[in-house]
Design an enzyme around this catalytic site. Structure first.
Site, PDB file in Angstrom:
ATOM      1  N   ASP A 260       0.825  -1.210   0.000  1.00 13.98           N
ATOM      2  CA  ASP A 260       0.000   0.000   0.000  1.00 13.98           C
ATOM      3  C   ASP A 260       0.859   1.259   0.000  1.00 13.98           C
ATOM      4  OD1 ASP A 260      -2.582  -0.643  -0.327  1.00 13.98           O
ATOM      5  OD2 ASP A 260      -3.227  -0.326   1.731  1.00 13.98           O
ATOM      6  N   ASP A 413      -8.089  -6.357  13.734  1.00  9.65           N
ATOM      7  CA  ASP A 413      -7.734  -7.676  14.267  1.00  9.65           C
ATOM      8  C   ASP A 413      -8.653  -8.079  15.414  1.00  9.65           C
ATOM      9  OD1 ASP A 413      -6.816  -5.711  15.922  1.00  9.65           O
ATOM     10  OD2 ASP A 413      -4.706  -6.190  15.657  1.00  9.65           O
TER      11      ASP A 413
END
Length: 488
Positions: A260, A413
């Site tokens: 990214d 997460d």
């Protein structure tokens, strides 16, 4: 050969002794007659005493001056620190991080208003202290001056309206402290029980260590390895190399480098590294998103939308600064065999720079408690803990069952771990399988990391609150990561 006696010196000494009889006296009372007593008289016996006294006074004055200088330096340092703190607070309050966010700017204005109000009330308290109103509080009826009337009204408001809610908040804080303390005690007892009984997760099968033969790969499931990164110029080579040399059949493993990066030179470096390993026979792909939305969660979500993902059963995730051991997959994948309800196998973090400085040593102590006690106890007794965002292997079916990666929070997460557990999936933590990484060595890097780790749990709790209430027997388990403000 002995020297001859010098009679001339002896005669001269006897003559000098007779002439200076006043200075050399023979002590008749002394039992040893062979010694002479020499008496030395001081002309001014009090001179040395006065000299010593004057020297002590001078030393005392220098010590006082030195202490005064140290006190002045301390006061100057405290004053400068206080002024610097005020300037920093004013700059942070006046300038919001995101000017377009109206809610954030409104919050900063509220904080600024309360700061000004607190300073004004402090000035009123100082005036009351010097006036002596603390010892005999005035009443609104007997107040003469405007300041006295204001202080009397302030006392009534403080006693009737402010004290009760503050006392209630203090009681709530005490209860929360007791709950947290009880939680820590239970964790320590659970860790002690695990150590005494030597409890550890065991797999139903084991893979042989060493290189795998090409024709005997049917027992090895298809594994997808993902490495999300963003402008990682310093560590991309080590992370990609560590993943590419994993002890797993090459035809049963695919590596996705999810880049990214918005810097062109970083993209070229990472792409060249991927091409180098691809020429060595490793199944590795380079992916770069043009629209970088959702940060890490958006990056992982985009990678899982590929058509070839349906051919893989498990996915291992490693951040760009993590370096797994070659036998990582052979120690984690076997735990999925025979456990169809197992969604995640989490490994422990190990730090290569834990002794670099005081900050890294303190972080190592904190994170060691997290992995050694919190993760291990929760994994053994309730089969649930917060996913650490890296160094873990997921069952792809479990990710799809709980909705996959969502971009609604910065703690993706913990979000996916909570949703997976609410769907009935279980987790396993392996304390003896370590994945090496680095700790932040500077305070600025540590502050950014902690802000990223702790900015999203409460937001996620609000989003999942109704789902947690509707879950029957998993409400207490799901609250565990929020209680500890789990890691990324």
């Amino acid at each position: 050969m002995s020297r001859e006696p010098n009679y001339e010196f002896q005669e001269w000494w006897n003559k000098q002794r007779e002439k200076n009889h006043d200075f050399f006296t023979n002590d008749s009372n002394n039992a040893n007659k062979g010694f002479l007593t020499v008496e030395i008289r001081s002309l001014n016996p009090d001179l040395t005493t006065e000299k010593d006294r004057s020297r002590s006074a001078r030393q005392l004055s220098w010590i006082c001056l030195l202490r005064f200088q140290q006190l002045a330096n301390s006061l100057a340092w405290i004053t400068n620190s206080f002024l610097l703190l005020l300037r920093t607070a004013n700059r942070r309050i006046s300038a919001a991080d995101s000017p377009c966010d109206s809610s954030a700017s409104r919050l900063y204005r509220i904080i600024k208003f309360f700061l000004v109000l607190v300073v004004l009330l402090l000035c009123v308290e100082l005036v009351a202290y010097f006036k002596g109103w603390h010892f005999s509080p005035p009443s609104a009826a007997s107040a003469e001056a405007a300041v006295e009337l204001f202080y009397a009204l302030w006392l009534e408001i403080r006693a009737d309206y402010l004290a009760p809610p503050l006392q209630s908040l203090a009681n709530v804080c005490i209860v929360l402290f007791l709950i947290q303390s009880m939680d820590r005690v239970l964790l320590m007892l659970g860790c002690l029980w695990i150590k005494i009984r030597r409890i550890k997760p065991t797999a139903s099968m084991e893979y042989p260590m060493g290189r795998v033969e090409t024709g005997n790969v049917d027992d090895y499931p298809m594994v997808l390895v993902q490495i999300p990164m963003c402008n990682e110029k310093e560590v991309y080579q080590q992370s990609i190399a560590a993943v590419c040399i994993l002890d797993w059949p090459k035809e049963r493993m695919l590596v996705q480098v999810l880049d990214d990066s918005d810097e062109l030179d970083a993209q070229n470096l990472i792409q060249a590294e991927v091409q180098k390993w691809h020429q060595k026979g490793v199944h590795i792909l380079y992916r770069h998103r043009l629209i970088r939305s959702g940060y890490k969660a958006g990056n992982l979500k985009s990678a899982m939308s590929c058509d070839y993902i349906k051919n893989y059963e498990f996915v291992a995730i490693f951040d760009a600064d993590f370096q797994p051991a070659p036998d990582f997959l052979k120690k984690t994948i076997p735990h999925f065999k025979g456990n169809d309800d197992l969604a995640l196998v989490q490994a422990r973090w190990a730090f290569v720079n834990k002794d670099e400085n005081l900050l890294t040593r303190l972080q190592n102590i904190n994170l060691s408690f997290h992995f050694e006690v919190e993760q291990q106890v929760n994994g053994v007794f309730i089969n649930f803990f917060g996913f650490n965002g890296t160094a873990g292997v997921w069952r792809i079916k479990a990710l799809e069952d709980c909705g996959g990666w969502l971009e609604r929070t910065t703690v993706e997460d913990m979000d996916i771990a909570v949703r997976a557990h609410l769907c009935g999936w279980k987790f396993v933590y392996l304390n003896d399988v370590k994945c090496y990484c680095e700790l932040p060595e500077s305070y600025e890097a540590y502050k950014k990391q902690q802000y990223r780790w702790h900015s999203g749990p409460m937001q996620l709790f609000r989003l999942c609150f109704l789902d947690i209430l509707h879950s029957k027997g998993r409400s207490v388990n799901v609250c565990s990561p929020f209680n500890k403000q789990d890691l990324e």
